[in-house]
Design an enzyme around this catalytic site. Structure first.
Site, PDB file in Angstrom:
ATOM      1  N   SER A   1      61.715  23.117 -14.593  1.00 12.33           N
ATOM      2  CA  SER A   1      62.841  23.354 -15.502  1.00 12.33           C
ATOM      3  C   SER A   1      62.870  24.795 -15.983  1.00 12.33           C
ATOM      4  CB  SER A   1      62.773  22.393 -16.698  1.00 12.33           C
ATOM      5  OG  SER A   1      61.732  22.730 -17.594  1.00 12.33           O
TER       6      SER A   1
ATOM      7  N   ALA B   1      57.623  18.929 -14.082  1.00  4.57           N
ATOM      8  CA  ALA B   1      58.969  18.932 -14.647  1.00  4.57           C
ATOM      9  C   ALA B   1      59.184  20.154 -15.529  1.00  4.57           C
ATOM     10  CB  ALA B   1      59.224  17.655 -15.437  1.00  4.57           C
ATOM     11  N   TYR B   2      58.242  20.434 -16.389  1.00  2.82           N
ATOM     12  CA  TYR B   2      58.342  21.598 -17.268  1.00  2.82           C
ATOM     13  C   TYR B   2      58.407  22.881 -16.450  1.00  2.82           C
ATOM     14  CZ  TYR B   2      57.375  24.816 -21.113  1.00  2.82           C
ATOM     15  OH  TYR B   2      57.449  25.837 -22.033  1.00  2.82           O
ATOM     16  N   SER B   3      57.506  23.017 -15.483  1.00  2.50           N
ATOM     17  CA  SER B   3      57.472  24.225 -14.656  1.00  2.50           C
ATOM     18  C   SER B   3      58.778  24.406 -13.898  1.00  2.50           C
ATOM     19  CB  SER B   3      56.294  24.155 -13.675  1.00  2.50           C
ATOM     20  OG  SER B   3      55.059  24.062 -14.351  1.00  2.50           O
TER      21      SER B   3
END
Length: 248
Positions: A158, A154-156
């Site tokens: 986003s 999710a972080y990557s």
């Protein structure tokens, strides 16, 4: 090192401004003659940061709430008189697990803050900059958005979205006096590391050729160049502060 007067007469909104990179950037802009409004979810930390860095005003809000962003923008413009600089540093990491185990609510929350919230902030401030014929926008992405980190989908994803969004925005604004770029730091020492297990931090450190985590002042220095008048012929781009991890 600071540059006296570099931001004299300039005003800035910094999201995620109560700690980490946002606070470091705000500190430096103020030290170099600018005025800053800090935005952050943590109201208590905001008041502490306001006193420590000498911010002109603070707004406690969740950037994923569009109405709250619009209201905060109106209040900050009134307090500052104008907005020359927007630094979007608010962000969260989300869960640290494989994709097939990733909680849907965590995925959605990461995108609500890191992508939707950043979009709301840019959308609210860009018209003010266009009217003035001047602006500098710095959207904080990550090397994870270029390379992807395992167990951080999710972080990557986003942060990849932040890079793509900023490239699009910068091209829309080119020639109008408003410059928009993103920064892609490798992991640096900041409160966001508390959201990750130590094993994930160790993994990210191992990918940095310099063999260490970054220091917040190193990325703050780059952001302040990007936010200054000196950054005049580079837009829709990414600036890397990764200790050699990424070179493109």
């Amino acid at each position: 090192m600071t540059y006296a007067g570099r931001f004299a007469g300039r005003t800035a909104i910094v999201t995620g401004g109560a700690s980490g990179l946002g606070k470091a950037v705000a500190t430096r802009i103020i030290a170099e003659g600018g005025k800053v409004a800090l935005w952050d979810l943590n109201a208590e930390a905001l008041e502490v940061a306001k006193a420590e860095v000498g911010a002109s005003e603070v707004q406690a809000l969740d950037v994923s709430d569009q109405a709250a962003v619009e209201a905060a923008a109106a209040a900050s413009v009134q307090a500052l008189g104008k907005v020359d600089i927007l630094v979007c540093s608010a962000g969260i990491t989300g869960a640290t697990v494989p994709v097939h185990e990733f909680p849907v609510d965590s995925w959605l929350r990461v995108f609500d803050i890191n992508v939707n919230g950043l979009f709301y902030c840019n959308r609210a401030i860009v018209p003010l900059m266009l009217e003035a014929g001047y602006g500098r926008i710095v959207n904080v992405a990550s090397v994870a958005g270029k390379e992807g980190n395992p167990n951080a989908s999710a972080y990557s994803a986003s942060k990849a979205a932040v890079i793509g969004f900023t490239k699009s925005l910068g091209k829309e604004l080119a020639g109008k006096g408003v410059i928009a770029n993103s920064i892609t730091p490798a992991t640096f020492v900041s409160p966001i590391l508390a959201q990750m297990p130590q094993s994930q931090v160790d993994y990210m450190r191992s990918k940095i050729p310099m063999g260490r985590l970054g220091e917040v002042h190193e990325s703050a220095a780059m952001v302040c160049f990007m936010a200054s008048e000196e950054c005049s012929f580079t837009t829709a781009s990414t600036f890397d502060t990764s200790g050699g991890r990424t070179t493109f």
